[in-house]
Design an enzyme around this catalytic site. Structure first.
Site, short mmCIF file in Angstrom:
data_model
loop_
_atom_site.label_atom_id
_atom_site.label_comp_id
_atom_site.label_asym_id
_atom_site.label_seq_id
_atom_site.Cartn_x
_atom_site.Cartn_y
_atom_site.Cartn_z
N LYS A 125 0.87 -1.18 0.00
CA LYS A 125 0.00 0.00 0.00
C LYS A 125 0.90 1.23 0.00
O LYS A 125 2.05 1.16 0.44
CB LYS A 125 -0.89 0.01 1.25
CG LYS A 125 -2.12 0.87 1.14
CD LYS A 125 -3.25 0.18 0.38
CE LYS A 125 -4.38 1.12 0.09
NZ LYS A 125 -5.51 0.45 -0.56
N ASP A 165 -6.73 4.39 -4.83
CA ASP A 165 -7.47 4.23 -3.58
C ASP A 165 -8.13 5.59 -3.34
O ASP A 165 -8.29 6.37 -4.30
CB ASP A 165 -6.53 3.82 -2.43
CG ASP A 165 -7.28 3.43 -1.15
OD1 ASP A 165 -7.98 2.41 -1.16
OD2 ASP A 165 -7.19 4.17 -0.14
P1 NDP Z 1 -13.05 7.70 -3.15
O1 NDP Z 1 -11.99 8.68 -2.86
O2 NDP Z 1 -13.51 7.52 -4.54
O3 NDP Z 1 -14.33 7.97 -2.24
C1 NDP Z 1 -14.25 7.99 -0.85
C2 NDP Z 1 -15.59 8.44 -0.32
O4 NDP Z 1 -15.56 8.36 1.10
C3 NDP Z 1 -15.92 9.90 -0.66
O5 NDP Z 1 -17.30 10.01 -0.81
C4 NDP Z 1 -15.43 10.65 0.57
O6 NDP Z 1 -16.11 11.88 0.79
C5 NDP Z 1 -15.77 9.66 1.65
N1 NDP Z 1 -14.86 9.82 2.79
C6 NDP Z 1 -13.51 9.81 2.79
N2 NDP Z 1 -13.02 10.01 4.02
C7 NDP Z 1 -14.09 10.16 4.81
C8 NDP Z 1 -14.24 10.39 6.19
N3 NDP Z 1 -13.20 10.49 7.00
N4 NDP Z 1 -15.51 10.49 6.67
C9 NDP Z 1 -16.57 10.36 5.85
N5 NDP Z 1 -16.48 10.13 4.53
C10 NDP Z 1 -15.26 10.04 4.03
O7 NDP Z 1 -12.50 6.30 -2.57
P2 NDP Z 1 -12.94 4.83 -2.93
O8 NDP Z 1 -14.40 4.78 -3.18
O9 NDP Z 1 -12.03 4.31 -3.97
O10 NDP Z 1 -12.59 4.06 -1.60
C11 NDP Z 1 -13.50 3.96 -0.51
C12 NDP Z 1 -13.04 2.87 0.43
O11 NDP Z 1 -12.94 1.63 -0.28
C13 NDP Z 1 -11.68 3.08 1.08
O12 NDP Z 1 -11.69 2.49 2.35
C14 NDP Z 1 -10.76 2.29 0.16
O13 NDP Z 1 -9.58 1.90 0.83
C15 NDP Z 1 -11.65 1.09 -0.12
N6 NDP Z 1 -11.30 0.33 -1.30
C16 NDP Z 1 -11.29 0.93 -2.54
C17 NDP Z 1 -11.01 0.18 -3.66
C18 NDP Z 1 -11.13 0.74 -5.02
O14 NDP Z 1 -11.09 -0.04 -5.98
N7 NDP Z 1 -11.30 2.03 -5.20
C19 NDP Z 1 -10.61 -1.25 -3.55
C20 NDP Z 1 -10.74 -1.79 -2.21
C21 NDP Z 1 -11.04 -1.00 -1.14
P3 NDP Z 1 -15.69 13.22 0.00
O15 NDP Z 1 -16.31 13.09 -1.36
O16 NDP Z 1 -16.25 14.31 0.80
O17 NDP Z 1 -14.20 13.20 -0.06
#
Ligand code: NDP
Length: 450
Positions: A125, A165
């Protein structure tokens, strides 16, 4: 021995920073206890002690210039955790909260997740405390170039293959790839999640969100429970994982009623407007607050109005809940609310979104609980498919990737369910996933020697 005690033998880092890492470690250590009891070889080969320490942690300075000609300095990291099964593989996260502890937690989880896919990939990571929010396209490009100037020394298609991510989507991957190509003069599959036009796989953006739903449907079938069709579902997040989970829920006839971002929660009882969510979060990158300007009948709850220690989204009655935003976003109090409102299944799209207390509550109430390392492995699985396509200089169709993703998620679900049964913890998929993932990595480590 607790995760913290074990970690302290090897760690002299900042304990507060390592909190989530210890949390992840402790869960695995508890889960694999029956395996360590039943098979002494894992202790003899000191597998646990060797697994909790990353192969290496690379930390570097990233210096770049913003649009106002000010020099900015950030910190970059790559945690190469374990490559017993294949090249290090895991995403890059750009978020101000990023530190070594968070990346060690994510890298550690990634080892087992990748092992569960059955594919030849190790765990890693990386990322930076750079905040892409509010930055111009040009600033993001400058940062990505500066980040890659250092990172390129440590990665390669057979060595370490980063992906996206939080905060790293196809735009950032494109800039990172462009810089890698420039520095090394090689055009190779060193990053996954690339745009389709230069080596990306079809379906990579959809993979994690779709995969969570494929996993959940299989788990429900194996459990003899009703499918998601026609059921109310709550989803947190409004990023890559959440939006594609919502999309797949609609595809199979379920009714996703929520989305959240870091500033608040939208609840639309008739089903969320996915096109609008995509416009707000992917195109315009603005707050969800604007959702209710288009749909005044929906409800928006800002973070300031959440209950103390809880989140508005988990107070919405539903059959299935999908936390898809970030770690520790579903607390003990949230779990109690979900259980009181009749939730039957919780599947983690984000990494470690449920706190240990929430997980215990779900398990003790016999809620069908799908842990992240199994349920959200679809993203890394399609990343591995991207590596295979790049290595063969080929392109697979959307249908082929989707079919392979579905099969992979079904196989993971079966592996997890059967392992839980085999080790006397039937219905506990946290233990099932940890034991199945650990066993695959541990057996490879033993076979490869010390
Ligand atoms: P994105 O950056 O696309 O989206 C993240 C979302 O979560 C956004 O809506 C963001 O809000 C919100 N968010 C982030 N931090 C916080 C917080 N502290 N409190 C509340 N909301 C929060 O990320 P992903 O969708 O790619 O990833 C989401 C999760 O999935 C993570 O845990 C990541 O590690 C996991 N993951 C992702 C993969 C992937 O293929 N993308 C694969 C496996 C796991 P805002 O829009 O306001 O920033």
């Amino acid at each position: 021995m607790s995760g913290i005690e074990l970690a302290k033998q090897f760690e002299n880092g900042d304990c507060a920073e390592n909190k989530v890492f210890y949390q992840a470690m402790e869960e695995v250590i508890y889960s694999i206890a029956p395996l360590l009891e039943s098979d002494p070889k894992y202790r003899q080969h000191a597998i646990l002690q060797r697994l909790v320490v990353p192969d290496r942690v690379i930390k570097f300075k990233v210096t770049w210039m913003d649009d106002n000609q000010n020099i900015q300095v950030n910190t970059g990291y790559r945690v190469q955790f374990n490559n017993a099964l294949g090249p290090y593989k895991g995403g890059l996260r750009f978020h101000p909260s990023v530190n070594e502890g968070i990346l060690k937690f994510l890298g550690f989880e990634q080892i087992f997740k990748n092992a569960l896919t059955g594919l030849p990939i190790g765990g890693g990571k990386g990322g930076s405390d750079f905040n892409p929010k509010g930055k111009s396209d040009f600033e993001v490009m400058k940062f990505c170039s500066a980040f890659m100037t250092e990172l390129h020394k440590y990665i390669g298609p057979r060595m370490d293959v980063p992906a996206g991510d939080i905060g790293v989507g196809s735009r950032e991957i494109g800039y990172l790839f462009g810089e890698y190509k420039k520095i090394t003069s090689t055009y190779e599959g060193v990053l996954t999640g690339k745009p389709f036009m230069f080596g990306g796989s079809l379906m990579r953006p959809e993979a994690t969100g779709y995969g969570v739903i494929y996993f959940t449907e299989t788990m429900l079938e194996l459990e003899g429970k009703e499918s998601l069709e026609g059921k109310i579902c709550t989803v947190s997040g409004a990023g890559n994982v959440a939006l594609h989970a919502i999309e797949k829920l609609y595809d199979i006839g379920a009714i996703p009623v929520s989305a959240t971002d870091s500033r608040g929660t939208v609840y639309d009882a008739r089903g969320v407007d996915l096109e609008l969510l995509k416009k707000l979060k992917l195109e315009r990158r603005v707050s969800l607050e604007e959702y209710v300007e288009v749909h005044p009948e929906a409800r928006y709850t800002p973070v300031e109005e959440y209950p103390e220690e809880g989140h508005a989204v988990w107070d919405i009655p539903c059959y299935a809940a999908f936390p898809c935003a970030t770690q520790n976003e579903l607390t003990g109090m949230d779990a109690q609310n979900l259980i009181a409102n009749g939730v039957e299944v919780v599947a983690e799209g984000a990494n470690m979104p449920s706190t240990p207390k929430a997980i215990n509550d779900f398990l003790s109430h016999k809620i069908c609980f799908a842990p992240a390392k199994a349920a959200n492995a679809g993203g890394v699985a399609v990343s591995e498919f991207e590596m295979a396509q790049n290595a063969a200089m080929g392109k697979w169709s959307f249908e082929k990737v989707d079919e392979k993703l579905k099969t992979t998620m079904q196989q993971i679900a079966k592996r997890v369910v059967l392992t839980a049964k085999d080790y006397g913890v039937e219905g506990n998929y946290v233990d099932g996933a940890n034991i199945a993932g650990f066993k695959r990595v541990a057996d490879a480590m033993i076979a490869e020697g010390i």
